[in-house]
Design a protein around this motif. Structure first.
Motif, mmCIF file in Angstrom:
data_model
loop_
_atom_site.group_PDB
_atom_site.id
_atom_site.type_symbol
_atom_site.label_atom_id
_atom_site.label_comp_id
_atom_site.label_asym_id
_atom_site.label_seq_id
_atom_site.Cartn_x
_atom_site.Cartn_y
_atom_site.Cartn_z
ATOM 1 N N LYS A 1 2.133 1.148 4.175
ATOM 2 C CA LYS A 1 4.110 0.173 3.715
ATOM 3 C C LYS A 1 4.569 2.101 4.728
ATOM 4 O O LYS A 1 5.401 1.658 5.367
ATOM 5 N N ILE A 2 4.569 3.337 3.603
ATOM 6 C CA ILE A 2 4.961 4.369 4.205
ATOM 7 C C ILE A 2 4.352 4.632 5.778
ATOM 8 O O ILE A 2 5.755 5.196 7.237
ATOM 9 N N LEU A 3 3.184 4.416 6.004
ATOM 10 C CA LEU A 3 3.146 4.573 7.792
ATOM 11 C C LEU A 3 3.881 3.875 8.487
ATOM 12 O O LEU A 3 3.972 4.213 9.902
ATOM 13 N N ALA A 4 3.407 2.455 7.958
ATOM 14 C CA ALA A 4 4.243 1.442 8.634
ATOM 15 C C ALA A 4 6.135 2.179 8.760
ATOM 16 O O ALA A 4 6.473 1.718 10.299
ATOM 17 N N GLU A 5 6.280 2.277 7.823
ATOM 18 C CA GLU A 5 8.560 2.894 7.699
ATOM 19 C C GLU A 5 8.500 3.948 8.539
ATOM 20 O O GLU A 5 9.669 4.453 8.561
ATOM 21 N N LEU B 1 10.636 10.814 1.849
ATOM 22 C CA LEU B 1 10.146 10.634 1.068
ATOM 23 C C LEU B 1 9.754 11.305 0.304
ATOM 24 O O LEU B 1 8.918 10.438 -1.742
ATOM 25 N N SER B 2 9.655 11.914 -0.659
ATOM 26 C CA SER B 2 10.388 12.640 -1.631
ATOM 27 C C SER B 2 10.948 12.648 -2.984
ATOM 28 O O SER B 2 10.610 12.056 -3.540
ATOM 29 N N LYS B 3 11.942 11.687 -2.052
ATOM 30 C CA LYS B 3 12.913 10.705 -3.393
ATOM 31 C C LYS B 3 12.062 9.758 -3.410
ATOM 32 O O LYS B 3 12.813 9.195 -4.413
ATOM 33 N N SER B 4 10.800 8.977 -3.225
ATOM 34 C CA SER B 4 10.910 7.907 -2.801
ATOM 35 C C SER B 4 9.805 7.993 -3.809
ATOM 36 O O SER B 4 8.826 7.229 -4.065
ATOM 37 N N GLY B 5 9.444 9.222 -4.432
ATOM 38 C CA GLY B 5 8.645 9.949 -5.555
ATOM 39 C C GLY B 5 7.214 10.531 -4.772
ATOM 40 O O GLY B 5 6.563 10.457 -5.182
ATOM 41 N N ILE B 6 7.024 10.272 -3.321
ATOM 42 C CA ILE B 6 6.140 10.605 -2.468
ATOM 43 C C ILE B 6 5.630 12.089 -3.237
ATOM 44 O O ILE B 6 6.886 13.350 -3.039
ATOM 45 N N LYS B 7 4.422 12.511 -3.238
ATOM 46 C CA LYS B 7 4.293 14.263 -3.625
ATOM 47 C C LYS B 7 3.876 14.746 -2.249
ATOM 48 O O LYS B 7 3.402 14.361 -1.777
ATOM 49 N N LYS B 8 4.275 16.532 -2.205
ATOM 50 C CA LYS B 8 3.794 17.200 -1.276
ATOM 51 C C LYS B 8 2.498 16.792 -0.626
ATOM 52 O O LYS B 8 2.345 16.710 0.433
ATOM 53 N N SER B 9 1.531 17.076 -1.302
ATOM 54 C CA SER B 9 0.423 16.354 -0.519
ATOM 55 C C SER B 9 0.012 15.254 -0.055
ATOM 56 O O SER B 9 -0.563 15.766 1.065
ATOM 57 N N ILE C 1 2.633 13.748 1.238
ATOM 58 C CA ILE C 1 3.519 13.614 2.448
ATOM 59 C C ILE C 1 2.587 14.675 3.856
ATOM 60 O O ILE C 1 2.625 14.316 4.707
ATOM 61 N N ILE C 2 2.080 15.505 3.796
ATOM 62 C CA ILE C 2 1.452 16.284 4.342
ATOM 63 C C ILE C 2 0.436 15.816 4.832
ATOM 64 O O ILE C 2 -0.102 15.225 6.307
ATOM 65 N N GLY C 3 -0.517 14.931 3.582
ATOM 66 C CA GLY C 3 -1.498 13.937 4.508
ATOM 67 C C GLY C 3 -0.646 12.939 5.362
ATOM 68 O O GLY C 3 -1.164 12.246 6.376
ATOM 69 N N PHE C 4 0.503 11.818 5.147
ATOM 70 C CA PHE C 4 0.451 10.828 5.983
ATOM 71 C C PHE C 4 1.086 11.964 7.116
ATOM 72 O O PHE C 4 1.330 11.244 8.271
ATOM 73 N N TYR C 5 2.076 13.325 7.106
ATOM 74 C CA TYR C 5 2.450 13.891 8.995
ATOM 75 C C TYR C 5 1.503 13.246 9.289
ATOM 76 O O TYR C 5 1.359 13.533 10.626
ATOM 77 N N GLU C 6 0.087 14.551 9.684
ATOM 78 C CA GLU C 6 -1.274 14.808 9.564
ATOM 79 C C GLU C 6 -1.419 12.894 10.422
ATOM 80 O O GLU C 6 -1.742 12.968 11.530
ATOM 81 N N ARG D 1 -3.189 14.216 14.419
ATOM 82 C CA ARG D 1 -3.111 16.117 14.548
ATOM 83 C C ARG D 1 -3.397 16.704 12.811
ATOM 84 O O ARG D 1 -2.733 16.489 11.879
ATOM 85 N N LYS D 2 -3.713 18.039 12.691
ATOM 86 C CA LYS D 2 -3.397 18.684 11.956
ATOM 87 C C LYS D 2 -2.283 19.963 11.750
ATOM 88 O O LYS D 2 -1.632 19.266 12.858
ATOM 89 N N ILE D 3 -1.567 19.579 10.779
ATOM 90 C CA ILE D 3 -0.399 19.970 10.027
ATOM 91 C C ILE D 3 -0.209 21.301 10.817
ATOM 92 O O ILE D 3 -0.906 22.084 10.207
ATOM 93 N N ARG D 4 0.890 21.992 11.762
ATOM 94 C CA ARG D 4 1.131 23.509 11.367
ATOM 95 C C ARG D 4 2.123 23.301 10.477
ATOM 96 O O ARG D 4 2.647 23.739 9.831
ATOM 97 N N ARG D 5 2.072 25.148 10.403
ATOM 98 C CA ARG D 5 2.510 25.766 9.759
ATOM 99 C C ARG D 5 3.695 26.043 9.355
ATOM 100 O O ARG D 5 4.766 25.781 8.634
#
Length: 141
Positions: free
Chosen positions: A49-53, A102-110, A112-117, A122-126
């Protein structure tokens, strides 16, 4: 390419580099982790759902509205003096807004990074981690 165009591109590149440096400094100086147990449990259904949204006009799609203007910039934070202002491109702002939502929706940083990748394929950049940290920090305030 004319000299004027080269100067405009160079100024934009320089401004982007300075912005990323400032965001890195601010994030490092005021970093607070958001990896608490109050985050949403990520199931396969929640993930899909997060990826689709996050695509094609969804609730978390901050990229479609800026198509064609990704590298236009704006001030995102006003400082005590002009040199303390923080500027970002629309692409950078989209990443910040996405992480904030995403953070306001209660998703933790790790997660969020996984979703972004996964979204980017691809691997997330610094610099992208810095933008995500900035969004998470703003969501915590």
């Amino acid at each position: 390419m004319s000299n004027i165009h080269k100067k405009v591109i160079f100024k934009h590149l320089l401004k982007t580099i300075v912005t990323i440096g400032l965001l890195t400094t601010i994030t490092t100086a005021f970093a607070q982790t958001n990896d608490t147990d109050t985050s949403t449990t990520i199931t396969a259904d929640v993930k899909s759902k997060i990826l689709a949204e996050s695509k094609d006009g969804g609730r978390f799609d901050f990229w479609t509205p800026i198509k064609g203007h990704e590298y236009d910039g704006q001030r995102i934070q006003t400082g005590a003096s002009t040199k303390d202002n923080i500027y970002a491109t629309n692409r950078e702002i989209a990443v910040i807004k996405w992480a904030y939502a995403l953070s306001k929706s209660g998703i933790k940083k790790s997660d969020i990074i996984g979703f972004y990748e996964e979204l980017k394929g691809r691997k997330i950049r610094r610099d992208e981690i810095t933008l995500i940290d900035f969004g998470i920090k703003k969501a915590a305030n």
